[in-house]
Design a protein around this motif. Structure first.
Motif, PDB file in Angstrom:
ATOM      1  N   MET A 279      -2.951   8.147  -1.984  1.00  0.00           N
ATOM      2  CA  MET A 279      -4.041   7.222  -1.630  1.00  0.00           C
ATOM      3  C   MET A 279      -3.480   5.800  -1.554  1.00  0.00           C
ATOM      4  O   MET A 279      -3.081   5.237  -2.573  1.00  0.00           O
ATOM      5  N   ASP A 280      -3.412   5.282  -0.335  1.00  0.00           N
ATOM      6  CA  ASP A 280      -2.987   3.897  -0.103  1.00  0.00           C
ATOM      7  C   ASP A 280      -4.270   3.150   0.265  1.00  0.00           C
ATOM      8  O   ASP A 280      -4.664   3.100   1.429  1.00  0.00           O
ATOM      9  N   VAL A 281      -4.949   2.646  -0.756  1.00  0.00           N
ATOM     10  CA  VAL A 281      -6.289   2.071  -0.586  1.00  0.00           C
ATOM     11  C   VAL A 281      -6.414   0.846  -1.489  1.00  0.00           C
ATOM     12  O   VAL A 281      -6.065   0.921  -2.670  1.00  0.00           O
ATOM     13  N   GLY A 375       8.821  -3.312   0.904  1.00  0.00           N
ATOM     14  CA  GLY A 375       7.677  -4.148   0.537  1.00  0.00           C
ATOM     15  C   GLY A 375       7.572  -5.341   1.452  1.00  0.00           C
ATOM     16  O   GLY A 375       8.466  -5.612   2.256  1.00  0.00           O
ATOM     17  N   HIS A 376       6.469  -6.046   1.316  1.00  0.00           N
ATOM     18  CA  HIS A 376       6.153  -7.155   2.231  1.00  0.00           C
ATOM     19  C   HIS A 376       5.339  -8.197   1.475  1.00  0.00           C
ATOM     20  O   HIS A 376       4.704  -7.874   0.469  1.00  0.00           O
ATOM     21  N   PRO A 377       5.296  -9.426   1.994  1.00  0.00           N
ATOM     22  CA  PRO A 377       4.429 -10.436   1.367  1.00  0.00           C
ATOM     23  C   PRO A 377       2.964 -10.043   1.539  1.00  0.00           C
ATOM     24  O   PRO A 377       2.603  -9.371   2.508  1.00  0.00           O
ATOM     25  N   VAL A 400       5.641  -3.704  -3.673  1.00  0.00           N
ATOM     26  CA  VAL A 400       6.838  -2.888  -3.939  1.00  0.00           C
ATOM     27  C   VAL A 400       6.398  -1.448  -3.732  1.00  0.00           C
ATOM     28  O   VAL A 400       5.564  -0.947  -4.487  1.00  0.00           O
ATOM     29  N   GLU A 401       6.899  -0.786  -2.682  1.00  0.00           N
ATOM     30  CA  GLU A 401       6.288   0.482  -2.286  1.00  0.00           C
ATOM     31  C   GLU A 401       7.296   1.529  -1.798  1.00  0.00           C
ATOM     32  O   GLU A 401       7.273   1.920  -0.631  1.00  0.00           O
ATOM     33  N   PRO A 402       8.144   1.999  -2.707  1.00  0.00           N
ATOM     34  CA  PRO A 402       9.045   3.085  -2.300  1.00  0.00           C
ATOM     35  C   PRO A 402       8.279   4.401  -2.142  1.00  0.00           C
ATOM     36  O   PRO A 402       7.183   4.564  -2.696  1.00  0.00           O
TER      37      PRO A 402
HETATM   38  N1  GLY Z   1      -1.315  -0.361   3.151  1.00  0.00           N
HETATM   39  C1  GLY Z   1      -0.409  -0.964   4.031  1.00  0.00           C
HETATM   40  C2  GLY Z   1       0.896  -1.090   3.438  1.00  0.00           C
HETATM   41  O1  GLY Z   1       1.135  -0.574   2.367  1.00  0.00           O
HETATM   42  O2  GLY Z   1       1.745  -1.773   3.924  1.00  0.00           O
END
Ligand code: GLY
Ligand code: MN
Ligand code: MN
Length: 446
Positions: A279-281, A375-377, A400-402
Protein backbone atom coordinates in the motif's frame (compact mmCIF):
# COMPACT_ATOMS: atom_id res chain seq x y z
CA UNK A 1 -9.76 11.58 16.29
CA UNK A 2 -11.46 13.86 13.79
CA UNK A 3 -9.69 16.99 14.96
CA UNK A 4 -6.02 17.86 15.01
CA UNK A 5 -3.93 16.49 17.83
CA UNK A 6 -0.29 17.19 17.05
CA UNK A 7 1.59 19.03 19.73
CA UNK A 8 3.22 21.65 17.56
CA UNK A 9 0.75 22.23 14.79
CA UNK A 10 -1.47 25.15 15.80
CA UNK A 11 -4.45 25.33 13.48
CA UNK A 12 -6.19 28.64 13.11
CA UNK A 13 -9.88 28.94 13.89
CA UNK A 14 -12.12 27.81 11.07
CA UNK A 15 -14.48 30.36 9.57
CA UNK A 16 -17.57 29.29 7.61
CA UNK A 17 -15.85 30.60 4.47
CA UNK A 18 -12.54 28.74 4.88
CA UNK A 19 -11.20 26.00 2.66
CA UNK A 20 -11.53 22.55 4.16
CA UNK A 21 -8.21 22.53 5.99
CA UNK A 22 -7.57 24.84 8.93
CA UNK A 23 -6.01 28.14 7.90
CA UNK A 24 -2.24 28.25 8.11
CA UNK A 25 -0.54 31.19 9.76
CA UNK A 26 -0.10 33.81 7.02
CA UNK A 27 3.44 34.40 8.33
CA UNK A 28 4.48 31.25 6.44
CA UNK A 29 3.63 32.97 3.15
CA UNK A 30 5.01 36.35 4.25
CA UNK A 31 8.33 34.62 5.02
CA UNK A 32 8.33 32.77 1.70
CA UNK A 33 7.87 36.03 -0.21
CA UNK A 34 10.70 37.58 1.77
CA UNK A 35 12.94 34.65 0.77
CA UNK A 36 12.11 35.13 -2.90
CA UNK A 37 12.79 38.87 -2.74
CA UNK A 38 16.35 38.16 -1.65
CA UNK A 39 16.95 36.27 -4.92
CA UNK A 40 15.54 38.96 -7.23
CA UNK A 41 17.58 41.61 -9.05
CA UNK A 42 16.66 45.32 -8.78
CA UNK A 43 13.56 46.31 -10.72
CA UNK A 44 12.20 42.78 -10.92
CA UNK A 45 8.52 42.21 -11.62
CA UNK A 46 7.07 38.77 -10.79
CA UNK A 47 3.73 37.25 -11.77
CA UNK A 48 2.33 33.81 -11.21
CA UNK A 49 -1.05 32.30 -11.87
CA UNK A 50 -3.46 29.78 -10.41
CA UNK A 51 -3.89 26.44 -12.18
CA UNK A 52 -6.81 25.94 -14.52
CA UNK A 53 -9.83 23.96 -13.38
CA UNK A 54 -9.15 20.64 -15.16
CA UNK A 55 -11.85 19.90 -17.78
CA UNK A 56 -13.13 16.34 -18.30
CA UNK A 57 -15.95 15.40 -20.71
CA UNK A 58 -18.94 17.46 -21.83
CA UNK A 59 -19.37 20.23 -19.24
CA UNK A 60 -17.58 18.26 -16.52
CA UNK A 61 -14.52 19.31 -14.57
CA UNK A 62 -12.38 18.05 -11.73
CA UNK A 63 -11.74 20.01 -8.53
CA UNK A 64 -8.90 22.47 -8.98
CA UNK A 65 -5.44 21.41 -7.79
CA UNK A 66 -4.00 24.55 -6.22
CA UNK A 67 -0.85 25.80 -7.93
CA UNK A 68 1.99 24.86 -5.57
CA UNK A 69 4.08 27.95 -6.32
CA UNK A 70 1.16 30.35 -5.93
CA UNK A 71 0.25 28.62 -2.66
CA UNK A 72 3.86 28.74 -1.45
CA UNK A 73 3.97 32.51 -1.91
CA UNK A 74 0.40 33.44 -0.93
CA UNK A 75 -1.67 30.59 0.55
CA UNK A 76 -4.26 31.30 -2.18
CA UNK A 77 -6.03 28.25 -3.66
CA UNK A 78 -8.88 29.92 -5.56
CA UNK A 79 -9.11 29.54 -9.34
CA UNK A 80 -8.12 32.40 -11.69
CA UNK A 81 -6.03 34.12 -9.01
CA UNK A 82 -2.83 35.97 -9.90
CA UNK A 83 -0.01 37.12 -7.62
CA UNK A 84 2.16 40.07 -8.65
CA UNK A 85 5.30 41.14 -6.81
CA UNK A 86 7.09 44.38 -7.67
CA UNK A 87 9.45 44.87 -4.74
CA UNK A 88 10.91 48.11 -6.06
CA UNK A 89 7.64 49.73 -7.17
CA UNK A 90 7.68 53.42 -6.13
CA UNK A 91 4.16 53.08 -4.73
CA UNK A 92 4.48 50.81 -1.69
CA UNK A 93 0.90 49.61 -2.10
CA UNK A 94 1.78 48.05 -5.46
CA UNK A 95 4.70 45.94 -4.21
CA UNK A 96 2.50 42.95 -3.48
CA UNK A 97 -0.85 42.57 -5.25
CA UNK A 98 -3.31 39.72 -5.42
CA UNK A 99 -5.80 39.76 -8.30
CA UNK A 100 -8.94 37.69 -7.67
CA UNK A 101 -12.28 36.88 -9.28
CA UNK A 102 -14.82 39.37 -8.10
CA UNK A 103 -17.56 37.60 -6.10
CA UNK A 104 -21.12 38.08 -7.32
CA UNK A 105 -24.57 36.64 -6.71
CA UNK A 106 -24.41 34.32 -9.72
CA UNK A 107 -21.11 32.78 -8.59
CA UNK A 108 -22.47 32.51 -5.07
CA UNK A 109 -25.52 30.59 -6.28
CA UNK A 110 -23.68 28.20 -8.56
CA UNK A 111 -20.20 27.77 -7.10
CA UNK A 112 -20.51 29.09 -3.57
CA UNK A 113 -18.35 31.47 -1.65
CA UNK A 114 -15.46 33.31 -3.32
CA UNK A 115 -12.78 35.13 -1.34
CA UNK A 116 -13.45 38.69 -0.28
CA UNK A 117 -10.53 41.12 -0.26
CA UNK A 118 -10.31 40.94 3.54
CA UNK A 119 -10.28 37.15 3.50
CA UNK A 120 -7.52 37.09 0.90
CA UNK A 121 -5.49 39.46 3.05
CA UNK A 122 -6.05 37.32 6.13
CA UNK A 123 -4.85 34.19 4.30
CA UNK A 124 -1.85 35.71 2.51
CA UNK A 125 -0.73 38.70 4.53
CA UNK A 126 -0.98 40.72 1.29
CA UNK A 127 -2.66 44.07 1.86
CA UNK A 128 -3.43 45.06 -1.73
CA UNK A 129 -6.13 42.86 -3.26
CA UNK A 130 -7.74 43.85 -6.55
CA UNK A 131 -10.37 42.28 -8.78
CA UNK A 132 -9.22 40.78 -12.08
CA UNK A 133 -11.00 43.52 -14.02
CA UNK A 134 -8.27 45.89 -12.81
CA UNK A 135 -5.43 43.68 -14.04
CA UNK A 136 -4.76 45.07 -17.55
CA UNK A 137 -4.33 48.67 -16.37
CA UNK A 138 -2.35 47.80 -13.26
CA UNK A 139 -0.09 45.41 -15.17
CA UNK A 140 0.69 48.02 -17.81
CA UNK A 141 1.79 50.47 -15.13
CA UNK A 142 4.04 47.92 -13.48
CA UNK A 143 5.50 46.70 -16.78
CA UNK A 144 6.49 50.24 -17.73
CA UNK A 145 8.60 50.47 -14.57
CA UNK A 146 10.02 46.91 -14.66
CA UNK A 147 13.63 46.09 -15.48
CA UNK A 148 13.14 42.31 -15.79
CA UNK A 149 9.99 40.23 -15.70
CA UNK A 150 9.99 36.85 -13.91
CA UNK A 151 7.25 34.49 -15.10
CA UNK A 152 6.49 30.96 -13.99
CA UNK A 153 6.47 27.61 -15.74
CA UNK A 154 6.48 23.94 -14.84
CA UNK A 155 10.14 22.94 -15.01
CA UNK A 156 9.94 19.58 -13.24
CA UNK A 157 12.30 17.34 -15.22
CA UNK A 158 9.78 14.53 -15.57
CA UNK A 159 6.72 16.70 -16.20
CA UNK A 160 4.74 15.82 -19.33
CA UNK A 161 3.51 19.24 -20.43
CA UNK A 162 0.98 18.76 -23.23
CA UNK A 163 -1.66 21.21 -22.10
CA UNK A 164 -1.08 24.95 -21.96
CA UNK A 165 -1.29 26.27 -18.40
CA UNK A 166 -2.64 29.67 -17.30
CA UNK A 167 0.96 30.71 -16.70
CA UNK A 168 1.90 29.68 -20.25
CA UNK A 169 -1.01 31.69 -21.68
CA UNK A 170 -0.01 34.67 -19.55
CA UNK A 171 3.57 34.43 -20.90
CA UNK A 172 2.27 34.40 -24.49
CA UNK A 173 0.08 37.43 -23.81
CA UNK A 174 2.96 39.33 -22.19
CA UNK A 175 5.36 38.56 -25.03
CA UNK A 176 2.80 39.72 -27.57
CA UNK A 177 1.91 42.95 -25.74
CA UNK A 178 5.39 43.78 -24.45
CA UNK A 179 7.88 42.24 -26.91
CA UNK A 180 10.84 44.41 -25.87
CA UNK A 181 10.90 43.39 -22.20
CA UNK A 182 13.46 40.99 -20.72
CA UNK A 183 11.74 37.85 -19.53
CA UNK A 184 13.32 35.55 -16.95
CA UNK A 185 12.45 32.13 -15.49
CA UNK A 186 10.94 32.21 -12.02
CA UNK A 187 10.95 28.40 -11.66
CA UNK A 188 14.66 27.91 -10.80
CA UNK A 189 14.35 30.44 -7.96
CA UNK A 190 11.24 28.75 -6.57
CA UNK A 191 12.84 25.30 -6.88
CA UNK A 192 15.82 26.48 -4.87
CA UNK A 193 13.55 27.88 -2.15
CA UNK A 194 10.99 25.09 -1.99
CA UNK A 195 13.64 22.38 -1.56
CA UNK A 196 14.42 23.75 1.92
CA UNK A 197 11.43 23.48 4.23
CA UNK A 198 10.89 26.00 7.02
CA UNK A 199 9.93 24.86 10.51
CA UNK A 200 6.34 25.96 9.82
CA UNK A 201 6.20 23.86 6.66
CA UNK A 202 7.58 20.83 8.50
CA UNK A 203 4.76 21.18 11.04
CA UNK A 204 2.17 21.00 8.25
CA UNK A 205 3.98 18.03 6.70
CA UNK A 206 3.86 16.33 10.10
CA UNK A 207 0.10 16.84 10.14
CA UNK A 208 -0.18 15.13 6.74
CA UNK A 209 1.96 12.31 8.15
CA UNK A 210 -0.17 12.00 11.31
CA UNK A 211 -3.30 11.59 9.19
CA UNK A 212 -1.49 9.11 6.94
CA UNK A 213 -0.51 7.11 10.03
CA UNK A 214 -4.13 7.06 11.22
CA UNK A 215 -5.24 5.86 7.78
CA UNK A 216 -2.67 3.08 7.70
CA UNK A 217 -3.58 1.83 11.17
CA UNK A 218 -7.28 1.79 10.28
CA UNK A 219 -6.62 -0.11 7.07
CA UNK A 220 -4.19 -2.60 8.61
CA UNK A 221 -7.03 -3.80 10.83
CA UNK A 222 -9.36 -4.21 7.84
CA UNK A 223 -6.95 -6.35 5.78
CA UNK A 224 -8.03 -10.01 5.58
CA UNK A 225 -8.26 -12.70 2.87
CA UNK A 226 -11.02 -11.89 0.39
CA UNK A 227 -11.23 -8.15 1.09
CA UNK A 228 -10.99 -6.20 -2.15
CA UNK A 229 -8.25 -3.65 -2.73
CA UNK A 230 -10.92 -0.99 -3.35
CA UNK A 231 -12.55 -1.72 0.00
CA UNK A 232 -9.24 -0.85 1.64
CA UNK A 233 -9.04 2.30 -0.50
CA UNK A 234 -12.45 3.23 0.95
CA UNK A 235 -11.07 2.90 4.50
CA UNK A 236 -8.30 5.34 3.62
CA UNK A 237 -10.85 7.76 2.14
CA UNK A 238 -12.85 7.59 5.36
CA UNK A 239 -9.91 8.33 7.62
CA UNK A 240 -8.38 11.02 5.39
CA UNK A 241 -11.64 12.85 4.69
CA UNK A 242 -12.74 12.99 8.31
CA UNK A 243 -9.37 14.57 9.05
CA UNK A 244 -9.89 17.26 6.37
CA UNK A 245 -7.27 15.66 4.12
CA UNK A 246 -7.17 14.22 0.59
CA UNK A 247 -5.08 11.62 -1.17
CA UNK A 248 -1.59 12.98 -1.85
CA UNK A 249 -1.53 10.91 -5.09
CA UNK A 250 -3.59 8.14 -6.65
CA UNK A 251 -3.37 5.31 -4.11
CA UNK A 252 -1.54 2.09 -4.96
CA UNK A 253 -3.19 -0.85 -3.16
CA UNK A 254 -1.63 -3.89 -4.74
CA UNK A 255 -1.98 -7.47 -3.52
CA UNK A 256 0.18 -10.40 -4.62
CA UNK A 257 1.86 -9.98 -8.01
CA UNK A 258 0.01 -6.67 -8.58
CA UNK A 259 2.68 -5.13 -6.35
CA UNK A 260 5.24 -5.80 -9.10
CA UNK A 261 3.45 -3.25 -11.31
CA UNK A 262 5.05 -0.14 -9.87
CA UNK A 263 2.22 2.24 -10.79
CA UNK A 264 -0.67 -0.18 -10.15
CA UNK A 265 -3.74 2.01 -9.47
CA UNK A 266 -6.73 -0.08 -10.55
CA UNK A 267 -7.07 -1.45 -6.98
CA UNK A 268 -9.82 -3.79 -8.14
CA UNK A 269 -8.65 -7.27 -7.10
CA UNK A 270 -9.43 -9.37 -4.03
CA UNK A 271 -6.58 -9.88 -1.56
CA UNK A 272 -5.62 -13.54 -1.46
CA UNK A 273 -4.67 -15.55 1.65
CA UNK A 274 -0.92 -16.05 1.77
CA UNK A 275 -0.23 -12.97 -0.38
CA UNK A 276 1.50 -9.75 0.56
CA UNK A 277 -0.29 -6.44 0.12
CA UNK A 278 1.67 -3.31 -0.86
CA UNK A 279 0.00 0.00 0.00
CA UNK A 280 1.61 3.21 -1.26
CA UNK A 281 -0.98 5.63 0.12
CA UNK A 282 -0.65 8.95 1.90
CA UNK A 283 -2.53 12.11 2.79
CA UNK A 284 -2.31 15.67 1.51
CA UNK A 285 -3.16 18.18 4.22
CA UNK A 286 -3.32 21.89 3.42
CA UNK A 287 -1.50 21.12 0.15
CA UNK A 288 1.48 19.45 1.88
CA UNK A 289 2.01 15.80 1.00
CA UNK A 290 3.06 12.77 2.96
CA UNK A 291 4.31 9.71 1.05
CA UNK A 292 4.07 6.33 2.78
CA UNK A 293 4.46 2.73 1.66
CA UNK A 294 3.86 -0.30 3.84
CA UNK A 295 3.69 -3.95 2.83
CA UNK A 296 1.66 -6.33 5.01
CA UNK A 297 0.71 -10.02 4.90
CA UNK A 298 -2.95 -10.39 3.90
CA UNK A 299 -3.61 -13.08 6.53
CA UNK A 300 -1.67 -11.28 9.25
CA UNK A 301 1.46 -13.45 9.26
CA UNK A 302 4.52 -13.30 6.99
CA UNK A 303 5.76 -16.60 5.56
CA UNK A 304 9.49 -17.20 6.22
CA UNK A 305 10.32 -16.23 2.61
CA UNK A 306 8.17 -13.10 2.73
CA UNK A 307 9.80 -12.12 6.02
CA UNK A 308 13.28 -12.57 4.54
CA UNK A 309 12.47 -10.35 1.56
CA UNK A 310 10.73 -7.84 3.85
CA UNK A 311 13.67 -7.61 6.24
CA UNK A 312 16.09 -7.16 3.34
CA UNK A 313 14.10 -4.11 2.19
CA UNK A 314 13.82 -2.85 5.76
CA UNK A 315 17.60 -3.04 6.30
CA UNK A 316 18.22 -1.03 3.13
CA UNK A 317 15.58 1.50 4.20
CA UNK A 318 17.08 1.91 7.67
CA UNK A 319 20.61 2.35 6.31
CA UNK A 320 19.39 4.79 3.66
CA UNK A 321 17.52 6.84 6.26
CA UNK A 322 20.76 7.04 8.24
CA UNK A 323 22.41 8.21 5.01
CA UNK A 324 20.20 11.31 4.69
CA UNK A 325 22.91 13.63 5.93
CA UNK A 326 23.90 17.20 5.11
CA UNK A 327 26.31 17.26 2.18
CA UNK A 328 25.39 13.87 0.71
CA UNK A 329 24.85 13.72 -3.04
CA UNK A 330 21.69 11.95 -4.26
CA UNK A 331 23.85 10.00 -6.70
CA UNK A 332 26.13 8.65 -3.94
CA UNK A 333 23.19 7.95 -1.62
CA UNK A 334 21.53 5.90 -4.35
CA UNK A 335 24.77 4.09 -5.18
CA UNK A 336 25.26 3.10 -1.52
CA UNK A 337 21.73 1.66 -1.41
CA UNK A 338 22.28 -0.25 -4.63
CA UNK A 339 25.44 -1.86 -3.24
CA UNK A 340 23.51 -2.89 -0.11
CA UNK A 341 20.70 -4.19 -2.26
CA UNK A 342 23.13 -6.26 -4.35
CA UNK A 343 24.25 -8.03 -1.14
CA UNK A 344 20.67 -8.55 0.04
CA UNK A 345 19.62 -10.03 -3.30
CA UNK A 346 22.58 -12.41 -3.30
CA UNK A 347 21.53 -13.59 0.19
CA UNK A 348 17.98 -14.07 -1.07
CA UNK A 349 19.42 -16.14 -3.95
CA UNK A 350 17.85 -13.85 -6.51
CA UNK A 351 21.17 -12.87 -8.10
CA UNK A 352 24.70 -14.26 -7.87
CA UNK A 353 27.99 -12.65 -6.93
CA UNK A 354 28.97 -13.11 -10.60
CA UNK A 355 25.94 -11.05 -11.63
CA UNK A 356 27.16 -8.32 -9.29
CA UNK A 357 30.73 -8.46 -10.61
CA UNK A 358 29.72 -8.55 -14.28
CA UNK A 359 27.20 -5.71 -14.09
CA UNK A 360 27.98 -2.37 -15.75
CA UNK A 361 28.48 0.47 -13.23
CA UNK A 362 25.39 2.28 -14.54
CA UNK A 363 23.25 -0.85 -14.45
CA UNK A 364 23.92 -2.55 -11.09
CA UNK A 365 22.70 -6.14 -10.77
CA UNK A 366 20.06 -5.15 -8.19
CA UNK A 367 18.12 -3.22 -10.84
CA UNK A 368 16.49 -6.46 -11.97
CA UNK A 369 14.55 -6.52 -8.68
CA UNK A 370 14.90 -2.89 -7.48
CA UNK A 371 14.32 -0.87 -10.62
CA UNK A 372 13.14 2.51 -9.31
CA UNK A 373 14.72 5.45 -7.53
CA UNK A 374 15.59 5.38 -3.84
CA UNK A 375 13.74 8.58 -2.98
CA UNK A 376 12.79 12.11 -3.91
CA UNK A 377 12.14 15.49 -2.29
CA UNK A 378 8.67 15.87 -0.80
CA UNK A 379 6.56 18.91 -0.02
CA UNK A 380 3.88 20.87 -1.86
CA UNK A 381 4.43 18.38 -4.68
CA UNK A 382 4.83 14.66 -4.08
CA UNK A 383 7.82 14.51 -6.39
CA UNK A 384 8.81 17.94 -5.19
CA UNK A 385 10.74 20.48 -7.20
CA UNK A 386 14.41 21.17 -6.59
CA UNK A 387 17.83 20.55 -8.08
CA UNK A 388 18.67 17.02 -7.00
CA UNK A 389 22.31 17.27 -8.06
CA UNK A 390 23.07 19.72 -5.24
CA UNK A 391 24.18 18.21 -1.91
CA UNK A 392 21.49 17.42 0.69
CA UNK A 393 20.99 20.42 2.98
CA UNK A 394 19.28 21.06 6.30
CA UNK A 395 15.54 21.43 5.74
CA UNK A 396 15.27 19.02 2.85
CA UNK A 397 12.52 16.41 3.23
CA UNK A 398 13.21 13.21 1.32
CA UNK A 399 11.36 9.96 0.86
CA UNK A 400 13.35 6.77 1.37
CA UNK A 401 11.68 3.96 -0.57
CA UNK A 402 13.64 0.84 -1.46
CA UNK A 403 11.78 -2.19 -2.80
CA UNK A 404 12.23 -5.73 -4.07
CA UNK A 405 9.84 -7.00 -6.75
CA UNK A 406 9.85 -10.70 -7.67
CA UNK A 407 7.08 -11.34 -10.22
CA UNK A 408 8.00 -15.04 -10.49
CA UNK A 409 7.16 -15.45 -6.79
CA UNK A 410 4.19 -13.04 -6.77
CA UNK A 411 6.00 -10.90 -4.19
CA UNK A 412 6.47 -7.13 -4.19
CA UNK A 413 7.79 -5.36 -1.11
CA UNK A 414 8.34 -1.63 -0.82
CA UNK A 415 8.76 0.42 2.34
CA UNK A 416 8.73 4.19 2.31
CA UNK A 417 9.30 6.76 5.04
CA UNK A 418 9.70 10.54 4.93
CA UNK A 419 12.88 11.98 6.39
CA UNK A 420 13.95 15.51 7.38
CA UNK A 421 17.62 16.37 6.89
CA UNK A 422 19.00 18.38 9.83
CA UNK A 423 22.48 19.49 10.91
CA UNK A 424 22.18 16.97 13.77
CA UNK A 425 21.39 14.13 11.35
CA UNK A 426 18.31 12.63 9.72
CA UNK A 427 14.94 12.79 11.49
CA UNK A 428 12.57 10.01 10.43
CA UNK A 429 9.20 11.78 10.34
CA UNK A 430 7.47 8.39 10.10
CA UNK A 431 9.35 6.73 12.97
CA UNK A 432 6.04 6.16 14.80
CA UNK A 433 4.38 4.26 11.95
CA UNK A 434 4.79 0.50 12.50
CA UNK A 435 7.36 -1.03 10.17
CA UNK A 436 9.14 -3.97 11.88
CA UNK A 437 7.63 -7.26 10.68
CA UNK A 438 6.61 -8.15 14.25
CA UNK A 439 4.99 -4.72 14.73
CA UNK A 440 3.02 -5.16 11.52
CA UNK A 441 1.77 -8.60 12.63
CA UNK A 442 0.84 -7.24 16.06
CA UNK A 443 -1.02 -4.29 14.53
CA UNK A 444 -3.02 -6.62 12.30
CA UNK A 445 -3.92 -8.84 15.24
CA UNK A 446 -5.10 -5.90 17.36
N1 GLY B 1 3.77 7.48 -4.19
C1 GLY B 1 4.65 8.01 -5.15
C2 GLY B 1 6.02 7.72 -4.82
O1 GLY B 1 6.29 6.98 -3.90
O2 GLY B 1 6.93 8.27 -5.37
MN1 MN C 1 7.71 8.38 -3.01
MN1 MN D 1 4.95 6.54 -2.33
Amino acid sequence: MAELRTLNFKPGTLNPTDMRHHPLDSQLFVDNRARLLKLLPPGALVALNANDVPPTNADGSLPIVPNADLFYLSGIEQEESLLVLAPDAPDEKLREILFLREPNEHLKTWEGHKLSKDEATRISGIRTVKWLSELPGAWRGLMCDAAEVFLNSNEHKRAVVEVQSRDARFIEDCRREYPLHTYRRLAPLLHQLRLVKSAAEVEVLKEAIRITDAGFRRVAKAVRPGVAEYELEAEFVHEFTRNRAKFAYTPIIASGANACTLHYISNDQPCGAGDLLLMDVAANYANYNADLTRTVPVDGKFTPRQRDVYNAVLRVMRASIAGCTVGKLHRDWTREAQLMMNDELVKLKLITTDDVKNAKPDEPACRKYFMHGLGHPLGLDVHDVGAMHTPFAAGWVLTVEPGIYIPEEGIGVRLENDVLVTPAGPVDLMADIPVEADEIEALMRS
